[in-house]
Design an enzyme around this catalytic site. Structure first.
Site, short mmCIF file in Angstrom:
data_model
loop_
_atom_site.label_atom_id
_atom_site.label_comp_id
_atom_site.label_asym_id
_atom_site.label_seq_id
_atom_site.Cartn_x
_atom_site.Cartn_y
_atom_site.Cartn_z
N PRO A 2 -10.27 -3.04 18.95
CG PRO A 2 -8.32 -2.59 17.83
CD PRO A 2 -9.27 -2.00 18.80
CG HIS A 98 -7.09 10.03 13.89
ND1 HIS A 98 -6.79 11.14 14.65
CD2 HIS A 98 -8.43 10.00 13.78
CE1 HIS A 98 -7.93 11.75 14.99
NE2 HIS A 98 -8.93 11.08 14.47
NE ARG A 121 -10.96 6.59 22.11
CZ ARG A 121 -11.90 6.08 22.87
NH1 ARG A 121 -11.59 5.44 23.97
NH2 ARG A 121 -13.17 6.22 22.56
NE ARG A 177 -0.44 -13.26 40.13
CZ ARG A 177 -0.47 -12.38 39.14
NH1 ARG A 177 -1.40 -11.46 39.10
NH2 ARG A 177 0.44 -12.40 38.19
NE ARG A 292 -9.78 -0.15 32.02
CZ ARG A 292 -8.95 0.83 32.29
NH1 ARG A 292 -9.38 1.93 32.90
NH2 ARG A 292 -7.68 0.75 31.95
#
Length: 309
Positions: A2, A98, A121, A177, A292
């Site tokens: 999602p 699940h 999960r 940042r 990732r």
DNA sequence: GGTCCGTCCTGTGGGC
DNA sequence: TGCCCACAGGACGGAC
């Protein structure tokens, strides 16, 4: 999994099917799905039973349901994680493999009587949190008029589909940042609702490399990036709104949005669509980044000087 | 305080 | 066929 548009579709579905209904009973089949509820299983069940779901609100990928009947004001908070689903079903429907939590709801004409939280999960979960005022005084999120947000989600920034998303503030915070743009995009405290897929897609759309230092961004760069994020999410929302069954509030990563056309994510070794349109040959690359994958085009998303990997 | 990494999880697919 | 292992990723806690 999602993404923000899918969560918004879920919110709209829940608004139709669940808002205004009372929670009669709660069954927690797997306590790991409420591990973020600090007061434990018994408190989770006891607090919810007898309350009424007032509304369904979303900020980023967080959903919450303000509750009537909890002293001081509180909300049932849900995050779908990577594989979570919120289903509205009849009690006669077979339990999903699940299934983690079942809510028996008050009877309502022609509406199924159960809300179910299903999560393969277990990266998602639910909890109850007190509602606190928003820092900017604006409504807490999509679907709400109240300027409140659950304490457990108060650190989550607004998403780019939020009317109160402040691009000036976002730009200022990016500039101070000392990190890369993709890391910043995935930081839910800066902008919410962006996952790995949409980060890569928005960066491709904005023709920006994922390792570009945030302190090199000029205002037009930030505007271009936010525009790219908004465009992609609007497009997915428009497409996804029709891919769900009317009755079931269904989030299923295997259907709907994964059929949408992606320009970068998962296209390792394939021709870049934009470069192809311009008559150039360039193959999408996959880099390991932040534990990732990052997909990008070496031709139209040039590696910047001072790249921050 | 800011930044970054490990961890939580399970299904899938590849290699042996 | 069956086993093992790597991989996928959102959010949080803790290390630096």
């Amino acid at each position: 999994m999602p993404e923000l548009p899918e969560v918004e579709v879920v919110r709209r579905g829940l608004q139709s099917w669940v808002a205004g209904r009372k929670i009669n009973e709660v069954y927690v089949h797997d306590a790991r799905s409420i591990r973020r509820h600090q007061d434990g299983l018994a408190d989770f069940i006891a607090t919810l039973q007898g309350t009424t779901i007032i509304d369904i609100v979303r900020r980023g990928k967080f959903l919450w349901m303000p509750l009537d009947g909890v002293p001081g004001g509180a909300a049932l908070v849900a995050h779908l994680g990577m594989s979570g689903q919120l289903l509205v079903e009849d009690s006669t429907a077979a339990n999903e493999k699940h299934l983690k939590i079942t809510f028996d709801l008050s009877a309502s004409a022609a509406k199924p009587e159960q809300l179910r939280f299903v999560d393969q999960r277990i990266f998602g979960g639910m909890l109850i949190a007190p509602l606190v005022p928003t820092t900017d005084g604006a409504p807490g999120g999509q679907g709400s008029q109240a300027a409140t947000v659950p304490q457990a989600a108060s650190h989550i920034a607004r998403d780019v589909l939020d009317l109160n998303f402040d691009i000036e503030s976002f730009h200022r915070r990016l500039r101070i940042r000392r990190t890369s743009i993709k890391r910043a995009m995935l930081d839910q405290g800066l902008v919410s609702g962006v996952g790995n897929i949409y980060a890569d897609e928005a960066l491709w759309e904005a023709q920006m490399h994922y390792a570009r230092p945030t302190d090199t961004l000029r205002r037009p760069d930030t505007v271009r990036l936010v525009d790219a994020l908004s465009t992609i999410m609007d497009r997915a929302l428009a497409a996804g709104g029709t891919s769900f069954d009317q009755l079931y509030v269904n989030v299923n990563g295997a259907s709907g949005y994964f059929s949408r056309s992606l320009n970068a994510y998962g296209r390792n070794g394939q021709q870049c669509h934009r470069c192809a349109d311009e008559g150039k040959l360039s193959l999408i690359r996959r880099d390991a980044f932040m534990g990732r994958s990052s997909y990008w085009c070496p031709a139209c998303q040039r590696v910047p000087r001072n790249a921050r990997f």
